[in-house]
Design an enzyme around this catalytic site. Structure first.
Site, PDB file in Angstrom:
ATOM      1  CG  ASP A  38      -2.025  -1.080   1.095  1.00  0.00           C
ATOM      2  OD1 ASP A  38      -2.313  -1.503  -0.046  1.00  0.00           O
ATOM      3  OD2 ASP A  38      -2.557  -1.489   2.139  1.00  0.00           O
ATOM      4  CG  LEU A  84     -13.074  -3.510  -0.967  1.00  0.00           C
ATOM      5  CD1 LEU A  84     -13.167  -4.229   0.378  1.00  0.00           C
ATOM      6  CD2 LEU A  84     -14.307  -2.672  -1.191  1.00  0.00           C
ATOM      7  CD  GLU A 113     -19.452  -7.246   4.680  1.00  0.00           C
ATOM      8  OE1 GLU A 113     -18.468  -7.683   4.043  1.00  0.00           O
ATOM      9  OE2 GLU A 113     -20.510  -6.897   4.134  1.00  0.00           O
ATOM     10  CE  LYS A 115      -9.233  -6.066   2.720  1.00  0.00           C
ATOM     11  NZ  LYS A 115      -8.332  -7.205   2.428  1.00  0.00           N
ATOM     12  CG  ASP A 117      -5.353 -12.239   4.449  1.00  0.00           C
ATOM     13  OD1 ASP A 117      -5.556 -11.946   3.262  1.00  0.00           O
ATOM     14  OD2 ASP A 117      -4.218 -12.256   4.966  1.00  0.00           O
ATOM     15  NE  ARG A 136     -10.038  -9.598  -6.095  1.00  0.00           N
ATOM     16  CZ  ARG A 136     -10.973  -8.941  -5.409  1.00  0.00           C
ATOM     17  NH1 ARG A 136     -11.724  -8.039  -6.026  1.00  0.00           N
ATOM     18  NH2 ARG A 136     -11.159  -9.188  -4.137  1.00  0.00           N
ATOM     19  CE1 TYR A 226     -22.933  -6.394  -2.446  1.00  0.00           C
ATOM     20  CE2 TYR A 226     -21.373  -6.676  -4.237  1.00  0.00           C
ATOM     21  CZ  TYR A 226     -22.383  -5.952  -3.636  1.00  0.00           C
ATOM     22  OH  TYR A 226     -22.837  -4.808  -4.222  1.00  0.00           O
ATOM     23  CE  LYS A 312      -6.014  -4.169   3.221  1.00  0.00           C
ATOM     24  NZ  LYS A 312      -4.713  -4.007   2.564  1.00  0.00           N
ATOM     25  CB  CYS A 406      27.609 -19.067  -6.803  1.00  0.00           C
ATOM     26  SG  CYS A 406      26.968 -20.293  -5.637  1.00  0.00           S
ATOM     27  CB  CYS A 409      30.335 -23.051  -6.541  1.00  0.00           C
ATOM     28  SG  CYS A 409      29.172 -22.311  -7.714  1.00  0.00           S
ATOM     29  CB  CYS A 424      24.446 -20.628  -8.657  1.00  0.00           C
ATOM     30  SG  CYS A 424      25.930 -21.610  -8.992  1.00  0.00           S
ATOM     31  CB  CYS A 430      26.573 -25.187  -7.029  1.00  0.00           C
ATOM     32  SG  CYS A 430      26.262 -23.943  -5.766  1.00  0.00           S
TER      33      CYS A 430
END
Length: 671
Positions: A38, A84, A113, A115, A117, A136, A226, A312, A406, A409, A424, A430
């Site tokens: 956000d 939203l 309501e 929210k 998750d 969605r 909904y 939130k 890396c 190695c 790598c 490796c």
């Protein structure tokens, strides 16, 4: 900020936000918290307002993230499924209320309501029966995941009740309860798989699985928030949701009708503390104008409804000092930075390390050595750095540099445009890649070689006894018994388990090889389809893509694997040691099998064969086994005491139900 500098920052923000959208919506592997996301979005929106010459219609500020996947059929949303707007402050909430009342010209009631998750879903019912379910997606269309959603036991397949519209949509969140999620991750860790980051990602990933059996095995749940359609029972959103609950859907009893913004604020305060007692995750509260006619008058922006907002909750944070950064190399060669921190207590545990994911995140945070950083637990599970206190940074501190080679190695790292991680490429030599492949090979769902674990594999590698998985079959009990922490008994158990593993079925051997993107289900499908490792190795790109659920990415990975001479040499050795590289002829798929192209669901207890045996028969005869009854099911094979939900779904959808004897007659095993 000058225009040129603003343009560079806007471009960087758009690139990062688009990448995070893909990680969140498509891959279900978010790297940052909602709060961090956000903040990025808010910064982008602010810069686009200050510098309108750089605004663009394809900017992530103008559209929602998309979870659309090529593996699924897409369906249009009859009603757009938007995001939203959100806020973290009471002041912005009061301003939202002021705008609503000004437009309405009167006081307004709100429905509050939790929210929840989870993974958003839109489900259509027609004539009181389940029709289809769509994710969605991009808001205009989404993936048809009906077969997977039908496996959710709490979701009614048909409904009864008063004032049920002929056609309607319910929308909600697919979730894992916290205890179910904990058990799921325990099982994944036990089998050597990566645990899910949080319940939301686990739910979103599960409903996108191509294997209905795997979906049905996970205890998903669904809460609705909904109701949409014509001829709805009420013009009050709250009353409609109470009606939805009376029809047999799950609706949170925490939903509340508030008659003022003060009541809304009290509701938010209450649940900020009470959410800790819930058995599922929430990340805030959704506030909606209750009157549907006023909702229509207020309308929508390009991304969000004007009549709703999400408040939130901020994740619990702590600040501490960044001591150092370790760069870890995984089985596939991906290099992952991990922050080592001064220990700090956060959300019930002492945190010493935090995830950083990749070089881009280090750059975005502008991390310097010895910085004071803010950490929080993403999904209240995995600690991550979300910010830096730049005001107390030492003037002579140096930026954290991502290595160009890396750390294990020394090979120069590589990166493709499509991926955020550096890799790598030295998979042959490796050390962590080699040990990672061995650990995958011996895991429970692969070869299931007991007595070996991460520490023992590391010991065998350091003693130069094992350099690849084939070397396991040359180990001697005498040599193992001399190693530290083992002894004669442990050595004998390891040798016994290694020898026993030669009887592992071909589909698990194929999974154990660790071909990129070839998981358990894909390995089983390929084993049945091609019958042997030789036929699979010789398969053309066209032949591979014709196999159900095998897309271009998996196809390319298989072709690359069998094009490597080292892999071929390894397979030759493993075959010499007696590993199964072919399905028994009785289990190989018949190209013109009697069940070709037919989808079959099994339910109940049987007399002549076990359920697993019937699954093998179906696949061998060209059919496809499914765990749930849908409109695409050809018939339900029903034994004694079949599951009532499957039987009811078959009857409701007009799917044929046949008994065990009829099935055996059909395939020619009874006369």
């Amino acid at each position: 900020m000058k225009a040129e500098e603003a343009k560079r920052r806007i471009d960087l923000l758009r690139t990062e936000i688009n990448r995070h959208n893909d990680l969140y919506y498509k891959l279900n592997k978010p790297e940052i918290s909602d709060f961090e996301y956000d903040l990025l979005m808010h910064e982008l929106e602010t810069l686009e307002k200050l510098f309108p010459e750089h605004k663009a219609s394809d900017s992530p500020s103008q559209k929602i993230g998309s979870d659309i996947s090529r593996e699924f059929v897409q369906l249009d949303h009859e009603y757009p499924m938007l995001s939203l707007a959100n806020t973290y402050s009471n002041e912005e909430l009061i301003e939202f209320d002021r705008r609503i009342k000004k437009s309405a010209g009167r006081d307004v009631s709100y429905t509050c309501e939790l929210k929840i998750d989870g993974a958003s879903i839109s489900i259509k019912y027609s004539d009181a029966r389940f029709n289809y379910a769509v994710t969605r997606g991009d808001g205009e269309k989404g993936d048809n995941v009906s077969a997977n959603i039908l496996t959710i036991k709490s979701l009614p397949k048909s409904i009864t009740g008063e004032r049920v519209p002929r056609d309607f949509f319910v929308r909600g969140e697919i979730i894992f309860h916290r205890e179910d999620f904990r058990l799921l991750n325990e099982a994944r860790l036990e089998s050597g798989e990566q645990p899910f980051v949080n319940p939301r990602n686990a739910a979103a990933g599960t409903i996108k699985l191509l294997d209905h059996v795997a979906v049905a095995a996970r205890p998903l749940d669904c809460y609705l928030y909904y109701l949409l359609g014509k001829d709805l029972p009420s013009r009050s959103h709250y009353e409609n949701m109470q009606r939805v609950a009376s029809w047999g859907f799950k609706v949170s009893d925490a939903m509340k009708l508030c008659n003022s913004i003060d009541e809304v604020v009290d509701y938010i305060k209450y649940w900020d503390n009470a959410r800790k007692n819930l058995d599922f995750d929430i990340d805030g509260v959704v506030i909606k104008v209750d009157n549907l006619d006023l909702q229509s008058e207020l309308g929508y922006t390009a991304k969000t409804p004007r009549w709703a907002v999400a408040y939130k909750y901020k994740a619990e944070q702590a600040s501490t000092r960044l001591v150092s950064i370790s760069f870890q190399v995984g089985r596939t060669g991906a290099v992952t930075p991990v922050a080592n921190l001064e220990p700090v207590f956060l959300a019930g545990t002492t945190v010493k390390r935090a995830s950083l994911h990749n070089a881009d995140q280090i750059k975005l945070l502008d991390l310097h050595c010895n910085d004071t950083v803010f950490i929080e637990k993403g999904g209240e599970i995995i600690p991550k750095i979300v910010g830096v206190d730049g005001e107390i940074r030492s003037p002579d501190s140096r930026p954290v540099a991502f290595p160009s080679s890396c750390p294990e190695c020394g090979t120069a790292l590589q990166k493709t445009e499509e991926e955020a991680n550096w890799y790598c490429p030295n998979y042959r030599s490796c050390p962590p890649q080699i040990k990672g492949r061995i650990e995958h090979f011996i895991s429970r769902k692969a070869m299931d070689i007991g007595g070996l674990g991460e520490e023992t594999v590391d010991l065998l590698y350091s003693e130069n006894l094992v350099r690849n998985v084939a070397d396991l079959y040359e180990l001697k009990a005498e040599a193992l018994a001399e190693l530290e922490r083992l002894g004669k008994r442990s050595a004998a158990n390891i040798i016994r388990s290694v020898r026993k593993s030669t009887g592992t079925p071909f589909h698990r051997v194929l999974y154990a090889l660790g071909i990129r993107h070839v998981g358990e289900t894909t390995a089983r499908t390929l084993a049945h389809q091609f019958g042997s490792i030789e036929r699979l190795a010789e398969a053309s790109r066209e032949e591979l893509t014709k196999v159900p659920d095998i897309g271009p990415k998996i196809t390319s990975s298989i072709i690359d694997y069998f094009s490597d001479t080292d892999n071929i040499s390894l397979l030759v050795r493993l075959k010499e040691y007696g590993l199964n590289f072919a399905m028994p002829e009785t289990q190989q798929i018949e190209s013109e099998g009697i069940l070709s192209g037919r989808t079959i669901v099994i339910s109940g207890v049987f007399v002549h064969h076990s359920r697993e045996e019937y699954k093998e028969m179906i696949m061998r005869l060209g059919g496809k086994y499914s765990s749930s009854v849908t409109s695409r099911t050809d018939f339900l094979l029903s034994g004694e005491s079949p599951g009532p939900s499957k039987t009811e779904a078959a009857r409701n959808l007009g799917v044929q139900i046949i008994d065990e004897e009829s099935f055996l007659l059909m395939i020619g095993q009874l006369s």
